[in-house]
Design an enzyme around this catalytic site. Structure first.
Site, PDB file in Angstrom:
ATOM      1  N   ASP A   1       0.206-109.514  -7.980  1.00 27.87           N
ATOM      2  CA  ASP A   1      -1.177-109.843  -8.348  1.00 27.87           C
ATOM      3  C   ASP A   1      -2.038-109.882  -7.091  1.00 27.87           C
ATOM      4  OD1 ASP A   1      -0.242-110.197 -10.901  1.00 27.87           O
ATOM      5  OD2 ASP A   1       0.010-112.363 -10.680  1.00 27.87           O
TER       6      ASP A   1
HETATM    7  N1  URA Z   1       4.812-112.867 -11.063  1.00 28.47           N
HETATM    8  C1  URA Z   1       3.485-113.173 -11.109  1.00 28.47           C
HETATM    9  O1  URA Z   1       3.056-113.971 -11.927  1.00 28.47           O
HETATM   10  N2  URA Z   1       2.679-112.574 -10.211  1.00 28.47           N
HETATM   11  C2  URA Z   1       3.105-111.730  -9.251  1.00 28.47           C
HETATM   12  O2  URA Z   1       2.312-111.248  -8.447  1.00 28.47           O
HETATM   13  C3  URA Z   1       4.480-111.438  -9.214  1.00 28.47           C
HETATM   14  C4  URA Z   1       5.318-112.015 -10.126  1.00 28.47           C
END
Ligand code: URA
Length: 239
Positions: A110
Site C-alpha cells: 500500500d
Molecule cells: N497487507 C496490507 O494490508 N498492506 C500492505 O501493504 C501489505 C500487506
C-alpha cells in the site's frame, strides 16, 4: 530435403544495449574505444552484425543474453507499487538505472506501507514469488492502535474470514513484541490483507513495514528510498 536455417543478425551497438545496462550512446562509445570484442576479435564498428551464437565481450567479460536484473528497495511511505498514479510517484522513480522502464514490481505494498519491495525484469522469477500456489511467506512489522491480544495468535494460526470473502485466510504466524507491536508472517497476498486481518479482530494497523519475502530479508544498510542489486544467493533462493 534442403534444411533452411534462419540466422538472426543484430547490430553490435543494439546487442550491447539490449543485454547490458549501457544506453545506445554508451554502447557506441564502448565500441569505438576498443572495449568490445566479438569472438575474441576487437570490433570498432557499431553496425557490425552479431549472430546470437557469437560471444561478445565487454572489458573482457562475456555479455550474457540472459542478463536479468534483480533489486531490493526499501520503500518509503508515499510511493505506489504500480507504474501510474495521478497523485503519488511510483517506486520505480527511485531506481536510477538505465532502462528502468523494463523493470516491474514483484507484488504490491500500500502507499503508506514501507519496507522490502523486490523489482526485476524476469517475469518467471516474479511469478514464482507471487503465484498463490507457492505460498511464499511475507513478514511484516506491525504497529497497532490497540493492545494486541494473545488470543490473536491462535485466531491467525487457524485462519479467519475477512470482510466480503468466503475463504478463510491461510495459517499465519503472529509474534507479540510489545503491547502494540507485533510481527506477522502470512503466506498469501490478498488485498490489504494485514490491515484487514487486524480489523477483523477489532484492532487497527497504524504502521506497516515489510521485513522479508521468502528467504530475502530487507538489508538494514538501506535507508528509506535506497536500493541495491540482489546477491546470487538471494536470487537463487526464489528459483
Ligand atoms: N497487507 C496490507 O494490508 N498492506 C500492505 O501493504 C501489505 C500487506
Amino acid at each position: 530435403m534442403m534444411e533452411v536455417r534462419l540466422i538472426i543478425l543484430m547490430r553490435l551497438d543494439k546487442y550491447i544495449c539490449q543485454n547490458t545496462n549501457l544506453s545506445r550512446s554508451a554502447a557506441k562509445k564502448a565500441i569505438s574505444s576498443g572495449q568490445i570484442s566479438v569472438n575474441f576479435d576487437g570490433i570498432k564498428n557499431p553496425a557490425f552484425k552479431v549472430k546470437m551464437s557469437d560471444q561478445v565481450f565487454y572489458c573482457d567479460e562475456q555479455i550474457s543474453t540472459l542478463g536479468h536484473r534483480y533489486l531490493m528497495l526499501n520503500k518509503p511511505s508515499g510511493y505506489i507499487c504500480s507504474t501510474q498514479d495521478e497523485v503519488h510517484p511510483s517506486v520505480l522513480n527511485l531506481i536510477d538505472i538505465d532502462k528502468h522502464e523494463r523493470l516491474h514490481i514483484v507484488g504490491r505494498l500500500d502507499v503508506d506501507t514501507t519496507g522490502l519491495v523486490l523489482i526485476t525484469d524476469d517475469g518467471q522469477w516474479s511469478h514464482r514469488i507471487t503465484s498463490p500456489k507457492r505460498n511464499c511467506q511475507k513478514s511484516y512489522q506491525v504497529d497497532l492502535a490497540e493492545n494486541v491480544s494473545a488470543d490473536n495468535i491462535e485466531v491467525f494460526k487457524k485462519g479467519l474470514l475477512l470482510n466480503n470473502e468466503l475463504k478463510p485466510t491461510l495459517p499465519a504466524q503472529l509474534i507479540l513484541q510489545s503491547k502494540q507491536k507485533a510481527l506477522l508472517s502470512i503466506q498469501e497476498g490478498r488485498y490489504h490483507q494485514v490491515k484487514r486481518m487486524f480489523a477483523a479482530v477489532g484492532n487497527h494497523v497504524e504502521a506497516l513495514h515489510r521485513i522479508s519475502i521468502g528467504r530475502i530479508t530487507l538489508d538494514i544498510q538501506l535507508a528509506e528510498g535506497e536500493w541495491r542489486y540482489l546477491t546470487e544467493d538471494e536470487i537463487a533462493s526464489m528459483s
